[in-house]
Design a protein around this motif. Structure first.
Motif: not given
Length: 126
Positions: A102-116
């Motif tokens: 995951i690339m910085k900066p990231f937001d909650a939506e990007i993080l959630a997609a990666k977690l999924e």
């Protein structure tokens, strides 16, 4: 409850990641460098490691390689989180055992997609 070890030398990044992860239901532990992260994993293996690349003491790639040697190829899942965007750096991370990047900066939506993608969040489409 799923838990995440957030490993970053920046307190600001750790706090931001903590807020996003806690909003997704994770409990969060923090480490400032790869050496602290290795010790934290030895104490209790987390459900996920969110790992910075560039840190003092032990960088992310060194931690990643040592974690894979010590804990195996799949546990814990490790998501490298960095400003390193060159394709050769991404390949190094994945070849060293990272499951996601995951690339910085990231937001909650990007993080959630990666977690999924990692199977750590329920699939909202289901």
């Amino acid at each position: 409850m799923l838990d995440c070890l957030v490993v970053d030398d920046s307190r600001t990044v750790r706090r931001a990641a903590r807020r996003m992860l806690e909003a997704q239901g994770f409990s969060v532990r923090e480490a400032e460098d790869g050496q602290q992260a290795l010790e934290a994993c030895r104490a209790a293996l987390p459900s996920l490691v969110l790992l910075d690349w560039n840190m003092p003491v032990m960088d992310g790639i060194t931690f990643l390689r040592r974690a894979r040697e010590e804990f195996g190829p799949d546990e814990p899942p490790i998501m490298l989180c960095t400003t390193e965007s060159d394709i050769s750096r991404i390949m190094t991370a994945l070849e060293s055992g990272a499951q996601e990047y995951i690339m910085k900066p990231f937001d909650a939506e990007i993080l959630a997609a990666k977690l999924e993608v990692l199977g750590l969040l329920p699939d909202e489409a289901a």
